[in-house]
Enzyme design. Structure first.
Site, PDB file in Angstrom:
ATOM      1  N   HIS A 237       0.865  -1.167   0.000  1.00 21.37           N
ATOM      2  CA  HIS A 237       0.000   0.000   0.000  1.00 21.37           C
ATOM      3  C   HIS A 237       0.913   1.232   0.000  1.00 21.37           C
ATOM      4  CE1 HIS A 237      -3.774  -2.071   0.551  1.00 21.37           C
ATOM      5  NE2 HIS A 237      -3.354  -2.690   1.654  1.00 21.37           N
TER       6      HIS A 237
ATOM      7  N   CYS B 143      -0.286   2.471  -4.406  1.00 26.71           N
ATOM      8  CA  CYS B 143      -1.134   3.628  -4.688  1.00 26.71           C
ATOM      9  C   CYS B 143      -0.359   4.917  -4.472  1.00 26.71           C
ATOM     10  CB  CYS B 143      -2.371   3.611  -3.789  1.00 26.71           C
ATOM     11  SG  CYS B 143      -3.548   2.308  -4.194  1.00 26.71           S
TER      12      CYS B 143
END
Length: 250
Positions: free
Chosen positions: A83, A126
């Site tokens: 992430h 991301c």
């Protein structure tokens, strides 16, 4: 006797389980299997590969600090999968690790043995929360978020960084893997591995943008990889069974 040629080195770090985070982070189903396949693909290309799972920030920094002390071949490759947010990936506790800090650990000052040698990073994470529906837009006024690239202009010499998505956008992952790293894997195992690095990265961007789409809850949405490089030479870094080589640009 002549000194034996050193193997090129590669580091893969994938965080797929998260614990102790201030905000709960979903497990990244498919990321581990994908990393295992990338390990095998790079190994077949004669890279000495180290694969690490679920690392804390201090452990990530120590991995690159250790790499700065190693003897290296002609280039260094690293794949980071986690992430993230703009300018950082998350460690296994959900804490951000600044990418520029990682890059600088392999700068000529910190890692003289890699000075002038290609250093390549592929980052599956991301960079924001915006998703891309893939609508064609013609405009001359669009611009990326402020300062979205400014902190990458100080990357060390002879470095290329490729991101799964554009600044401010999300990167997709499903149980079969990510569009970005699955495309990289396909190309490492195919004839595309013979391409010069910038052409290889451009081909990856084209394939992901025009021939891939998200599955699951975000079915049909798109992703646009991008990269930044300051390499002054043409680099062929995934040549199997022989030495990596460079051609100086004119």
């Amino acid at each position: 006797t002549s000194r034996p040629h050193l193997s090129n080195r590669a580091v893969i770090i994938v965080n797929y389980k998260f614990y102790g985070s201030p905000e709960p982070l979903e497990p990244r189903s498919g990321a581990k299997r994908e990393a295992d396949k990338l390990f095998k693909a790079l190994s077949k290309l004669n890279y000495a590969v180290k694969l690490h799972y679920d690392q804390e920030g201090k452990e990530i920094e120590e991995i690159y600090r250790q790499e700065s002390r190693e003897e290296h071949g002609d280039c260094f490759v690293s794949i980071l999968s986690s992430h993230g947010e703009e300018g950082a990936i998350y460690d296994c506790r959900g804490e951000p690790v600044k990418l520029t800090r990682i890059f600088q650990m392999l700068s000529p000052q910190s890692c003289p043995v890699l000075a002038g040698k290609p250093k390549i990073f592929f980052i599956q994470a991301c960079r924001g929360n915006v998703t891309d529906s893939g609508v064609w837009v013609e405009t001359d006024s669009g611009r990326p978020p402020a300062d979205s690239f400014s902190h990458y202009l100080s990357i060390p010499d002879s470095t290329a960084v490729m991101f799964a998505c554009s600044p401010g956008y999300g990167a997709f992952l499903n149980p079969l893997g990510s569009m970005f790293l699955q495309t990289l894997l396909e190309f490492l195992e195919g004839d595309e591995r013979h391409l010069e690095l910038a052409r290889l990265m451009t081909r990856i961007s084209w394939k992901v943008a025009f021939h891939c789409e998200a599955k699951g809850p975000h079915k049909g949405e798109k992703e646009m990889p991008c990269f930044v490089t300051n390499m002054p030479v043409y680099n062929y870094i995934f040549q199997p069974l022989k030495s990596t080589y460079t051609i100086r640009a004119v």
